[in-house]
Each structure stands twice: as structure tokens, then as C-alpha cells.
Design a protein around this motif. Structure first.
Motif, PDB file in Angstrom:
ATOM      1  N   ASP A  95       8.227   2.491  17.638  1.00  0.00           N
ATOM      2  CA  ASP A  95       7.443   3.014  18.770  1.00  0.00           C
ATOM      3  C   ASP A  95       6.605   4.174  18.219  1.00  0.00           C
ATOM      4  N   PHE A  96       5.369   3.872  17.855  1.00  0.00           N
ATOM      5  CA  PHE A  96       4.527   4.848  17.159  1.00  0.00           C
ATOM      6  C   PHE A  96       4.115   6.009  18.067  1.00  0.00           C
ATOM      7  N   ALA A  97       3.946   5.713  19.354  1.00  0.00           N
ATOM      8  CA  ALA A  97       3.601   6.782  20.308  1.00  0.00           C
ATOM      9  C   ALA A  97       4.769   7.765  20.395  1.00  0.00           C
ATOM     10  N   VAL A 105       6.028  -8.525  13.142  1.00  0.00           N
ATOM     11  CA  VAL A 105       6.847  -7.383  12.727  1.00  0.00           C
ATOM     12  C   VAL A 105       5.974  -6.181  12.421  1.00  0.00           C
ATOM     13  N   ASP A 106       6.572  -4.980  12.644  1.00  0.00           N
ATOM     14  CA  ASP A 106       5.954  -3.697  12.324  1.00  0.00           C
ATOM     15  C   ASP A 106       4.809  -3.393  13.302  1.00  0.00           C
ATOM     16  N   ARG A 107       3.573  -3.600  12.932  1.00  0.00           N
ATOM     17  CA  ARG A 107       2.462  -3.293  13.834  1.00  0.00           C
ATOM     18  C   ARG A 107       2.347  -4.423  14.876  1.00  0.00           C
ATOM     19  N   LYS A 108       1.519  -4.182  15.917  1.00  0.00           N
ATOM     20  CA  LYS A 108       1.434  -5.181  16.990  1.00  0.00           C
ATOM     21  C   LYS A 108       0.114  -5.962  16.893  1.00  0.00           C
ATOM     22  N   GLU A 141       0.795  -1.238   0.000  1.00  0.00           N
ATOM     23  CA  GLU A 141       0.000   0.000   0.000  1.00  0.00           C
ATOM     24  C   GLU A 141       0.820   1.277   0.000  1.00  0.00           C
ATOM     25  N   SER A 142       2.116   1.180   0.373  1.00  0.00           N
ATOM     26  CA  SER A 142       2.887   2.427   0.496  1.00  0.00           C
ATOM     27  C   SER A 142       4.348   2.189   0.161  1.00  0.00           C
ATOM     28  N   ASP A 143       5.086   3.287  -0.053  1.00  0.00           N
ATOM     29  CA  ASP A 143       6.528   3.175  -0.312  1.00  0.00           C
ATOM     30  C   ASP A 143       7.208   2.502   0.876  1.00  0.00           C
ATOM     31  N   TRP A 144       6.689   2.818   2.056  1.00  0.00           N
ATOM     32  CA  TRP A 144       7.258   2.225   3.276  1.00  0.00           C
ATOM     33  C   TRP A 144       7.118   0.704   3.213  1.00  0.00           C
ATOM     34  N   ARG A 145       5.962   0.238   2.853  1.00  0.00           N
ATOM     35  CA  ARG A 145       5.693  -1.207   2.828  1.00  0.00           C
ATOM     36  C   ARG A 145       6.579  -1.911   1.807  1.00  0.00           C
ATOM     37  N   CYS A 183      -0.225  14.145   8.559  1.00  0.00           N
ATOM     38  CA  CYS A 183      -0.428  12.980   7.677  1.00  0.00           C
ATOM     39  C   CYS A 183       0.238  11.756   8.310  1.00  0.00           C
ATOM     40  N   GLU A 184      -0.491  10.661   8.457  1.00  0.00           N
ATOM     41  CA  GLU A 184       0.065   9.526   9.190  1.00  0.00           C
ATOM     42  C   GLU A 184       0.973   8.632   8.345  1.00  0.00           C
ATOM     43  N   ASN A 185       1.255   9.029   7.112  1.00  0.00           N
ATOM     44  CA  ASN A 185       2.392   8.463   6.363  1.00  0.00           C
ATOM     45  C   ASN A 185       2.696   9.340   5.151  1.00  0.00           C
ATOM     46  N   GLY A 241      -1.222   4.722  17.503  1.00  0.00           N
ATOM     47  CA  GLY A 241      -0.179   5.501  18.188  1.00  0.00           C
ATOM     48  C   GLY A 241      -0.086   6.929  17.699  1.00  0.00           C
ATOM     49  N   ARG A 242      -0.153   7.110  16.363  1.00  0.00           N
ATOM     50  CA  ARG A 242       0.006   8.458  15.811  1.00  0.00           C
ATOM     51  C   ARG A 242      -1.225   9.336  16.093  1.00  0.00           C
ATOM     52  N   THR A 243      -2.407   8.730  16.010  1.00  0.00           N
ATOM     53  CA  THR A 243      -3.631   9.506  16.274  1.00  0.00           C
ATOM     54  C   THR A 243      -3.716   9.893  17.754  1.00  0.00           C
ATOM     55  N   ASP A 267      -6.191   5.265   4.821  1.00  0.00           N
ATOM     56  CA  ASP A 267      -5.546   3.961   4.575  1.00  0.00           C
ATOM     57  C   ASP A 267      -4.103   4.030   4.094  1.00  0.00           C
ATOM     58  N   TYR A 268      -3.384   5.076   4.446  1.00  0.00           N
ATOM     59  CA  TYR A 268      -1.971   5.250   4.051  1.00  0.00           C
ATOM     60  C   TYR A 268      -1.817   5.387   2.529  1.00  0.00           C
ATOM     61  N   ALA A 269      -2.902   5.725   1.833  1.00  0.00           N
ATOM     62  CA  ALA A 269      -2.855   5.747   0.365  1.00  0.00           C
ATOM     63  C   ALA A 269      -2.900   7.178  -0.167  1.00  0.00           C
TER      64      ALA A 269
HETATM   65  C1  GZL Z   1       4.326   1.754  10.084  1.00  0.00           C
HETATM   66  C2  GZL Z   1       3.564   1.013   9.027  1.00  0.00           C
HETATM   67  C3  GZL Z   1       2.723   1.953   8.258  1.00  0.00           C
HETATM   68  C4  GZL Z   1       3.544   3.023   7.549  1.00  0.00           C
HETATM   69  C5  GZL Z   1       2.752   3.160   6.305  1.00  0.00           C
HETATM   70  O1  GZL Z   1       5.182   0.882  10.730  1.00  0.00           O
HETATM   71  O2  GZL Z   1       2.726   0.047   9.625  1.00  0.00           O
HETATM   72  O3  GZL Z   1       2.054   1.193   7.275  1.00  0.00           O
HETATM   73  O4  GZL Z   1       3.660   4.206   8.274  1.00  0.00           O
HETATM   74  C6  GZL Z   1       2.462   1.706   6.007  1.00  0.00           C
HETATM   75  O5  GZL Z   1       3.432   3.771   5.254  1.00  0.00           O
HETATM   76  O6  GZL Z   1       1.511   1.569   5.041  1.00  0.00           O
END
Ligand code: GZL
Length: 360
Positions: free
Chosen positions: A152-154, A133-136, A56-60, A242-244, A194-196, A217-219
Motif C-alpha cells: 500500500d504505497f499511499a 504483483v507489486d505495482r498495479k 533496476e534495484s536491490d528491491w527488485r 527518496c522514493e527508494n 502513491g509516494r509522490t 527511475d529508482y536508480a
Molecule cells: C515498490 C517497487 C519499487 C521499489 C523500487 O513495490 O515497485 O520498484 O520501491 C523498485 O526499489 O525498483
């Protein structure tokens, strides 16, 4: 030579030819040409099933690449990869398939926090260790997974909000004149939670106005659509959280199409964008001063996951939770450091050289 002898000679030659060709076939099957010039003989690979959120994102994309590069045959791992297109039911299906395939380990990047107890219990019953990994995951029993690697998103949110507080102070902007819209990530994802919640607590503490919080949706395309509507409804907006990065790119498009300017100076009527991830695309906009602050969310988790699997497999000690290192990048020097848990946290002024050197 009698006919009989000729026939035996022919059969012997035929049998030898078959043995030779099967032998060659077997040998080549044992050799795995993975990297040019390096030949791998059949080793006892660990089989790992990896259920990824999506692309869904460059990060992913960077996260997937990092994990695929590390969980490789070069490192003694046979990886089975599944892209769930951001659907939890596809992830659950993938995990059940990994169990049927009797993999040695399961790696899960969960799309949202809840709904994992049953399927992780099934992996446990099959004796397959799970690494998150990544989210919990929010499960009743955290022994359902061996370990977790991520951000640590917080803390990411706290860095962004402390920076905004310092920015407003330096620009002599009253808290009640800070008008924020929050373009949220996928609702229920740890990153979104965490970010919200970090923004909500800071806004309550400092007296900022959150005009609206809307998921995208990070899009990028969804964020542009959402921001176009928010600009119409809230012309007084002067900060977009913006959350991403992909949402920040969509937000910039919406702002510019509306005739307004994304920039670094609210006092000149510009709209300040704060973003997360610090991908190449996002940091390019920081360099153009269209994103004022980009808080890194490090996707390069592959080596840590590889080392975790090796530690678990060899019965060594390993941490239950591993947080990755992260920085924050600014477009100008209005705020060069903040006080984070009583120590100075440096905000990195982004330069072209720094961007050039980054891995993603
Ligand atoms: C963060 C990750 C999020 C990114 C977005 O760890 O879960 O999901 O911030 C990605 O870019 O889509």
C-alpha cells in the motif's frame, strides 16, 4: 551353432541393448534433480510465465529471488521468467509469448499502470488467468486479472510524512522551514504515484515547501546526478524524500561530495533523508545515521503468489487484493511512534541485530 543362429543371437542382443539404453534415458529424463539428494519424477507441473519489470534495484532483485524460490518445481511449478529491462513493450511481448506457449498462468509485475487492457484481454481470450504483483494496473475491467499482491504505497507515504511531522514538532522546526526535494521513482509506476501524492498532500496540509520533484527511475546513479544538480539550485534544502533506497544511496553520495552532511539533525545543518524499501543496503545507511527513516516495502511476495495460484487452480476462495506486512525503521529515537488511522504505529529503532536477522 549355425551362422543363422549366431546372426539371430547378435540381433537379439543388439535390440535388447537398445531397449535398455532407451529405457535408462527415459527414466533419467523423468527424474528432475532439483535439490541435492531429492529426486523428482515427472509430475504434472503448472507452467507459469512471469514478466518481471527488470533488475533496476536491490528491491527488485529480492522480489525476483522470492518469486523464483516459490514458483519452483519443488512446488509443482515450471517457471518461465522474463526480465523486461523496465520496458513496457518488452513485457507485452513476453505476455504474448506466454500465450503462444499456452502457459497455465501469467504473473505480471507491471512497470507502469496504464496500457495493459489489450494484452490482458488476449490472455483472457486464451483462457489464461493473470496475477498482478507489486505495482498495479489501471484497466477498464478489473476482471482482466484474477488477483493482485503488493504494498500500500499511499500508506507507506503517510507513515513517512507523519514521522516527518512528528520529527519537526519535536525539534521545534517551523513547517515553513522544512524544504524538501522529492527524488521520484519511475513516473507512472504505482509506487511513484502513491509516494509522490502522499508527500504532496502532507506538504499542503502541514505547510512544508517542496522545492522540486525530479524522477530518477529508482536508480542510484541517476539519483546522484539529480541530487547534485538540486544541491546547486536549492542550497536551502534540508529534507530529501527518496522514493527508494537505491536513490537514497545516490543522494548520500551527492550530498557528501558537495561537502554537506546527510544526518538526523536539521537544526545542525544536516540534510534529513527519508527512503523506502528497507533493503539491506538502505538499512545499513540507517545504522550509519545517513538515512533518518526507511519505510519498508516488502518484496518477499513469492509464497503469497504461489498460494494464490494453488487456490485459483483448485477452485478455492481467494482474495482479489492482498497487501504485504511492512514496518518503518529509524536511525534514532526522536520519533518512536505515530498515530496512523487512529491507532499507534510503532517506528522501529534499527539495531545491528535487527539488520542481521532480516531476509533481504
Ligand atoms: C515498490 C517497487 C519499487 C521499489 C523500487 O513495490 O515497485 O520498484 O520501491 C523498485 O526499489 O525498483
Amino acid at each position: 551353432m549355425t551362422d543363422n543362429k549366431k546372426r539371430i543371437k547378435k540381433i537379439t542382443a543388439y535390440v535388447l541393448a537398445c531397449v535398455f539404453s532407451f529405457g535408462m534415458l527415459f527414466l533419467s529424463a523423468c527424474q528432475k534433480e532439483e535439490k541435492p539428494g531429492v529426486v523428482y519424477y515427472d509430475v504434472d507441473y503448472l507452467t507459469v510465465g512471469f514478466s518481471q519489470v527488470g533488475a533496476e534495484s536491490d528491491w527488485r532483485v529480492a522480489n525476483t529471488e522470492s518469486i523464483k524460490n516459490s514458483l519452483s518445481r519443488y512446488n509443482g511449478i515450471d517457471l518461465i521468467f522474463d526480465d523486461a529491462q523496465q520496458k513496457q513493450d518488452k513485457q507485452i511481448l513476453a505476455i504474448r509469448k506466454f500465450i503462444q506457449q499456452e502457459v497455465d498462468y501469467i504473473v505480471l509485475a507491471p512497470v507502469t499502470e496504464t496500457g495493459w487492457d489489450t494484452v490482458l484481454g488476449e490472455a483472457g481470450e486464451a483462457g489464461i488467468p493473470v496475477i498482478i504483483v507489486d505495482r498495479k494496473v489501471d484497466v477498464k475491467d478489473d476482471s482482466l486479472y484474477k488477483a493482485w499482491v503488493g504494498s500500500d504505497f499511499a500508506r507507506e507515504s503517510e507513515i513517512a510524512c507523519l514521522w516527518l511531522k512528528a520529527y519537526a514538532d519535536r525539534k521545534h522546526i517551523r513547517p515553513e522551514d522544512i524544504n524538501i526535494v522529492d527524488i521520484q521513482g519511475t513516473l507512472g509506476a504505482t509506487a511513484q504515484i502513491g509516494r509522490t501524492s502522499g508527500l504532496e498532500s502532507a506538504s499542503y496540509e502541514y505547510g512544508w515547501n517542496i522545492l522540486a520533484s525530479v524522477p530518477a527511475d529508482y536508480a542510484q546513479s541517476k539519483a546522484e546526478e539529480v541530487m547534485t544538480d538540486l544541491l546547486r539550485r536549492y542550497p536551502e534544502v534540508n529534507v530529501v524524500y527518496c522514493e527508494n533506497d537505491n536513490e537514497a544511496l545516490g543522494t548520500i553520495d551527492a550530498i557528501e561530495k558537495s561537502g554537506r552532511k546527510a544526518g538526523t539533525d536539521i537544526t545542525k545543518g544536516e540534510i534529513l533523508i527519508i527512503s523506502f524499501d528497507a533493503t539491506h543496503a538502505g538499512l545499513t545507511k540507517v545504522l550509519e545515521k545517513k538515512i533518518a527513516l526507511d519505510v519498508e516495502c516488502n518484496p518477499l511476495q513469492g509464497e503469497t503468489i504461489r498460494d494464490l495460484i494453488k487456490s485459483v487452480d483448485s477452485g478455492e476462495e481467494f482474495p482479489k487484493y492482498t497487501y504485504v506486512e511492512e514496518k518503518a525503521f529509524s536511525a534514532d529515537e526522536t520519533v518512536s511512534s505515530i498515530k496512523l488511522s487512529d491507532s499507534d504505529y510503532e517506528i522501529t529503532l534499527l539495531t545491528g541485530e535487527i539488520l542481521e536477522e532480516r531476509q533481504y
